[in-house]
Structures are given as structure tokens and as C-alpha cells.
Design a protein around this motif. Sequence first.
Motif, PDB file in Angstrom:
ATOM      1  N   LYS A   1     -50.750  14.365 -24.271  1.00 23.84           N
ATOM      2  CA  LYS A   1     -49.454  14.564 -25.050  1.00 23.84           C
ATOM      3  C   LYS A   1     -48.742  13.101 -25.145  1.00 23.84           C
ATOM      4  O   LYS A   1     -48.912  12.015 -24.313  1.00 23.84           O
ATOM      5  N   LYS A   2     -48.144  12.890 -26.301  1.00 25.53           N
ATOM      6  CA  LYS A   2     -47.547  11.490 -26.585  1.00 25.53           C
ATOM      7  C   LYS A   2     -45.770  11.944 -26.133  1.00 25.53           C
ATOM      8  O   LYS A   2     -45.486  13.085 -26.473  1.00 25.53           O
ATOM      9  N   PRO A   3     -45.611  10.759 -25.455  1.00 30.54           N
ATOM     10  CA  PRO A   3     -43.988  10.966 -24.966  1.00 30.54           C
ATOM     11  C   PRO A   3     -43.121  11.142 -26.147  1.00 30.54           C
ATOM     12  O   PRO A   3     -43.166  10.364 -27.305  1.00 30.54           O
TER      13      PRO A   3
ATOM     14  N   LEU B   1     -41.721  13.204 -21.344  1.00 33.80           N
ATOM     15  CA  LEU B   1     -43.007  14.141 -21.409  1.00 33.80           C
ATOM     16  C   LEU B   1     -42.929  15.466 -21.395  1.00 33.80           C
ATOM     17  O   LEU B   1     -43.899  16.206 -21.533  1.00 33.80           O
ATOM     18  N   ASP B   2     -41.673  15.921 -21.197  1.00 34.46           N
ATOM     19  CA  ASP B   2     -41.289  17.445 -21.245  1.00 34.46           C
ATOM     20  C   ASP B   2     -42.206  17.862 -20.102  1.00 34.46           C
ATOM     21  O   ASP B   2     -42.843  19.051 -20.182  1.00 34.46           O
ATOM     22  N   ALA B   3     -42.340  17.075 -19.020  1.00 38.73           N
ATOM     23  CA  ALA B   3     -43.188  17.794 -17.736  1.00 38.73           C
ATOM     24  C   ALA B   3     -42.428  18.537 -16.678  1.00 38.73           C
ATOM     25  O   ALA B   3     -41.079  18.255 -16.458  1.00 38.73           O
ATOM     26  N   ARG B   4     -42.998  19.505 -16.137  1.00 36.64           N
ATOM     27  CA  ARG B   4     -42.494  20.130 -15.093  1.00 36.64           C
ATOM     28  C   ARG B   4     -42.099  19.709 -13.904  1.00 36.64           C
ATOM     29  O   ARG B   4     -41.110  19.879 -13.247  1.00 36.64           O
TER      30      ARG B   4
ATOM     31  N   GLU C   1     -47.341  16.910 -12.666  1.00 37.93           N
ATOM     32  CA  GLU C   1     -47.566  16.837 -14.245  1.00 37.93           C
ATOM     33  C   GLU C   1     -47.564  15.395 -14.649  1.00 37.93           C
ATOM     34  O   GLU C   1     -48.484  15.066 -15.642  1.00 37.93           O
ATOM     35  N   ILE C   2     -46.601  14.732 -14.301  1.00 41.27           N
ATOM     36  CA  ILE C   2     -46.565  13.226 -14.674  1.00 41.27           C
ATOM     37  C   ILE C   2     -47.983  12.433 -14.325  1.00 41.27           C
ATOM     38  O   ILE C   2     -48.459  11.590 -15.102  1.00 41.27           O
TER      39      ILE C   2
END
Length: 220
Positions: free
Chosen positions: A150-152, A198-201, A205-206
Motif C-alpha cells: 500500500k502507498k502511505p 499507513l493506516d496500520a493496526r 503490520e508496519i
Amino acid sequence: MAITVVIADDQEMVRTGFRMILESQADIEVLDDVVDGEAALDAVRRLNPDVLLLDIRMPRLDGLEVTRRLAATGNERPRIVICTTFDLDEYVHAALHGGASGFLLKDASPAMLVEAVRAAAVGDSLVSPAITVRLLREMAPAADRKAEAKKPAEPLTEREREVVRCLARGLTNNEIAAELFVSLSTVKTHLANVQAKLDARNRVEIAAWAWESGLAASTP
């Protein structure tokens, strides 16, 4: 308050070993150890532990499905630490996106097991360096996979990229701070910014994004 833990693994020797290691710590309490994924979900409902130490391959319901179901509830607890023999790379990669907070190999040292549980309990994570190296070797050369990352929402700053590279190598926040000569609070701020972009949880995930995008394998 002690960190409460449930252990889920189909091997009795593994469960017994983990229980002995964790119960030797004054700040950790093992509430239960169970043999499969269904029993793990039941133990979580009954006991509401802080941390679930979870095997991937188990009868009735595997660790990946347990992780997915618990993540789908949206509850903060329990934090999940996956402990695996790492025989199938795709299992670990799937779990990265399922909401797990840490990853260990079953031959990890007792100190690393304890550190992973403590890190998960406070919302941090620990990824075994051996797992990181394995994933980097398998994923970094695959240029076609980089397009899938995914693109940040906003480009990462250079310092954020440095922090993410360290994270992808399995370093803890304290280790990142020492390596980059910055404060612990600065590291946490950078990771929070990256997580939002990144809308990471979670930080695991990062790390997965870093491997998929090729950032982890790139030179500063």
C-alpha cells in the motif's frame, strides 16, 4: 498488577515449558494452557487475559483463524504473540496482517519469550530477528511484490524511514532509540506517525509493509 497470559499449543511439552518460564517471573501470571484454537477462544472469553501466546498449527482451529476472529471483535485484549516452528512462510505472512503483536520461533531464548509477552502487554511488539531475516530473504528479491504494498497517505520522512528499517529488523523501541541516538519518546512519535500514514493496526503490520515495499532491504 501481573500480566495475565493464556498459552495455546497442541504440544504438551511446549505448553509446560512456556508455563514454567513465564511463571518464574514475578510480573506474569499464566491463567490457563489449552490444546487447540477452539479452547483458546473459550479461554479468552472466560479469562480475558492480557496476552495470548498462540501456536499457528493446531487442531480444530488454527492460530491464524483464532487471530482473525479476535481481531474482528475490535477488542484491545488479548494481545497475540505467535510462536511458531516457521515451517511455512505464508502462515507467518498471513498472521502479520491478522493483528498479531509479536512473533517468535519456538527455539527462542526464555529471555526473549518473556520480553515478547511484556512488550505485547503494553502495546509494543517483538519480532524474532530470525523471522525477520527469513522474511527479508524471501520477500525482498521479489520486485513484483513491491507493487502490492500500500502507498502511505503521506510520504514518510527520512527519519521515519530509518525507524521503520530498524523495526523491520526486529528491534525494540529501546534498541531503535539507541541505534539512531534519539529518545524513546521520539521513536514512539515516529512510529505513531507512520502507523497513521499507513493506516496500520500495529507495528508488526508496519514491518510487513517495510518488507513488501522493499524499504527494509534498501540502504539508507
